[in-house]
Design an enzyme around this catalytic site. Structure first.
Site, PDB file in Angstrom:
ATOM      1  N   PRO A  43       0.838  -1.099  -0.218  1.00 16.48           N
ATOM      2  CA  PRO A  43      -0.065   0.126  -0.235  1.00 16.48           C
ATOM      3  C   PRO A  43       1.220   1.100  -0.121  1.00 16.48           C
ATOM      4  O   PRO A  43       1.434   1.645   0.560  1.00 16.48           O
ATOM      5  CB  PRO A  43      -0.838  -0.281   1.383  1.00 16.48           C
ATOM      6  CG  PRO A  43       0.062  -1.050   2.648  1.00 16.48           C
ATOM      7  CD  PRO A  43       0.954  -1.812   1.206  1.00 16.48           C
ATOM      8  N   MET A  44       0.427   2.664  -0.320  1.00 11.79           N
ATOM      9  CA  MET A  44       1.382   3.292  -1.340  1.00 11.79           C
ATOM     10  C   MET A  44       0.507   4.460  -0.763  1.00 11.79           C
ATOM     11  O   MET A  44      -0.218   4.818  -2.586  1.00 11.79           O
ATOM     12  CB  MET A  44       2.943   3.461  -2.313  1.00 11.79           C
ATOM     13  CG  MET A  44       3.124   2.418  -1.623  1.00 11.79           C
ATOM     14  SD  MET A  44       5.037   2.443  -2.429  1.00 11.79           S
ATOM     15  CE  MET A  44       5.559   3.753  -2.147  1.00 11.79           C
ATOM     16  N   GLN A  47      -7.122  -1.833   3.957  1.00 13.40           N
ATOM     17  CA  GLN A  47      -6.635  -1.310   4.776  1.00 13.40           C
ATOM     18  C   GLN A  47      -6.815  -0.227   5.402  1.00 13.40           C
ATOM     19  O   GLN A  47      -7.397   0.298   5.182  1.00 13.40           O
ATOM     20  CB  GLN A  47      -5.012  -0.846   4.769  1.00 13.40           C
ATOM     21  CG  GLN A  47      -3.744  -0.744   5.878  1.00 13.40           C
ATOM     22  CD  GLN A  47      -2.500  -0.227   5.329  1.00 13.40           C
ATOM     23  OE1 GLN A  47      -2.807   0.843   4.736  1.00 13.40           O
ATOM     24  NE2 GLN A  47      -1.374  -1.631   5.766  1.00 13.40           N
ATOM     25  N   CYS A 102       2.404   3.299   8.825  1.00 12.25           N
ATOM     26  CA  CYS A 102       2.667   5.252   7.825  1.00 12.25           C
ATOM     27  C   CYS A 102       3.882   5.746   9.331  1.00 12.25           C
ATOM     28  O   CYS A 102       3.121   6.083   9.811  1.00 12.25           O
ATOM     29  CB  CYS A 102       1.408   5.104   7.701  1.00 12.25           C
ATOM     30  SG  CYS A 102       1.936   6.844   6.824  1.00 12.25           S
ATOM     31  N   GLY A 130      10.576  -3.261   2.004  1.00  9.27           N
ATOM     32  CA  GLY A 130      11.421  -2.317   2.331  1.00  9.27           C
ATOM     33  C   GLY A 130      12.797  -2.249   1.366  1.00  9.27           C
ATOM     34  O   GLY A 130      13.623  -2.705   1.885  1.00  9.27           O
TER      35      GLY A 130
END
Length: 336
Positions: free
Chosen positions: A7-8, A68, A98, A200
């Site tokens: 998710p971005m 989400q 986040c 990451g």
């Protein structure tokens, strides 16, 4: 090995999920977060952010999408999770990762990692509110300032019903600055019995293989790396199977994907914002494709959607010029 699409917020929405999952290699997607703050959200909010809910919880390519949620109130999150579950997503994911200041300041995301007890209560409340067959998963970072509480947080998540944990290998304060500390995920993986997925700074196949080796995780979540190289998941799978043949997606295959993305965002993004969206993707694609550099330079200063489309070959350039001439004549006639 499982490969998830990250998710971005502000980048990887349903439009890009659609296009990237057409390429293949991605097993599951997680949506950008749905902010829960003191109210029970109407269904239209969920379907606006995750329109795949209207299509069986899958992208058009058939890849499952987990929705989400982000928040800090266990009761309110549970109420919203129950309503969201009625729309039958592929799962419900909880955001403890986040790093944005505005999110953390209002209670949510990675800012909660200083309170393992609270994140445990959040997961437990959501797990009770959601039908048992539906997965409840979580995404976390190593911590707020350091990784000293990473294991405590992971134990709180797994012990209260999270069936899978994604660990972004940086702290809240690290933000998105390299490097990612993949080796610190190993302690989390060893401490819990549920699957742990590493995330990451995975830009290449070499990064993926080193991340797996250092974290001990067999599965990965891909973010900016797969946006910059849409064939990355297929390349990782091929390398994991011992293939030495290049699986790189050629630029000729990228062009229809860019065109499809442009057509999709035309349906829901205002004209004034569309050029920025395509430039954003081209900017990341420059890391992998020299042709994207050329395309980005060509459109960097253009803000008119029609001119962008003509410059990138999405429409016939001559037809665009003819339309411009016709529009000019119409304006002159109107003035006369």
């Amino acid at each position: 090995m499982t490969l998830l699409l990250a998710p971005m917020e502000g980048l990887l929405d349903f439009s890009l999920r659609d296009v990237l999952t057409r390429v293949g290699g991605v097993d599951c997607c997680v949506s950008e977060f749905i902010r829960v703050s003191g109210t029970l959200l109407p269904e239209r909010v969920f379907t606006r952010i995750v329109p795949e809910l209207l299509a069986g919880g899958k992208t058009p390519a058939g890849v499952p999408v987990r929705a989400q949620l982000l928040g800090s109130d266990p009761v309110c999150l549970a109420d919203n999770a129950a309503r969201l579950a009625g729309l039958r997503p592929a799962g419900i994911d909880l955001n403890f990762g986040c790093p944005a200041k505005i999110v953390n300041r209002h209670g949510g995301g990675a800012g909660l990692l200083d309170d393992p007890e609270l994140i445990g209560r959040i997961v437990a409340a959501v797990r009770r509110a959601v039908p048992q067959p539906m997965p409840v998963t979580a995404k976390m970072r190593l911590g707020v300032r350091d990784g000293s509480r990473a294991v405590d947080c992971a134990l709180a998540l797994a012990g209260n019903g999270a069936s899978e944990i994604v660990v972004h290998a940086r702290t809240k304060l690290d933000g998105y600055r390299p490097p990612a500390y993949w080796e610190q995920i190993a302690a989390v993986r060893e401490a819990v019995t549920v699957p742990v997925i590493a995330n990451g700074e995975i830009w290449t196949v070499a990064d993926a293989l080193r991340c797996r080796a250092e974290s001990g995780c067999s599965s990965l979540m891909l973010g900016r790396g797969i946006v910059a190289n849409p064939g990355l998941a297929l390349e990782i799978i091929a390398a994991s199977m011992g293939s030495r043949q290049s699986q790189t997606l050629p630029w000729t295959a990228m062009q229809p994907l860019l065109r499809a993305y442009w057509q999709i965002i035309a349906g829901h993004v205002a004209d004034r914002h569309r050029p920025g969206r395509i430039k954003q993707w081209l900017h990341l694609l420059r890391r992998h494709y020299p042709q994207a550099e050329q395309a980005y330079v060509e459109v960097r200063t253009i803000n008119d959607p029609a001119r962008i489309a003509a410059a990138l070959g999405f429409v016939d350039a001559n037809a665009h010029r003819r339309q411009e001439a016709a529009d000019s004549i119409d304006r002159l006639c109107t003035v006369a």
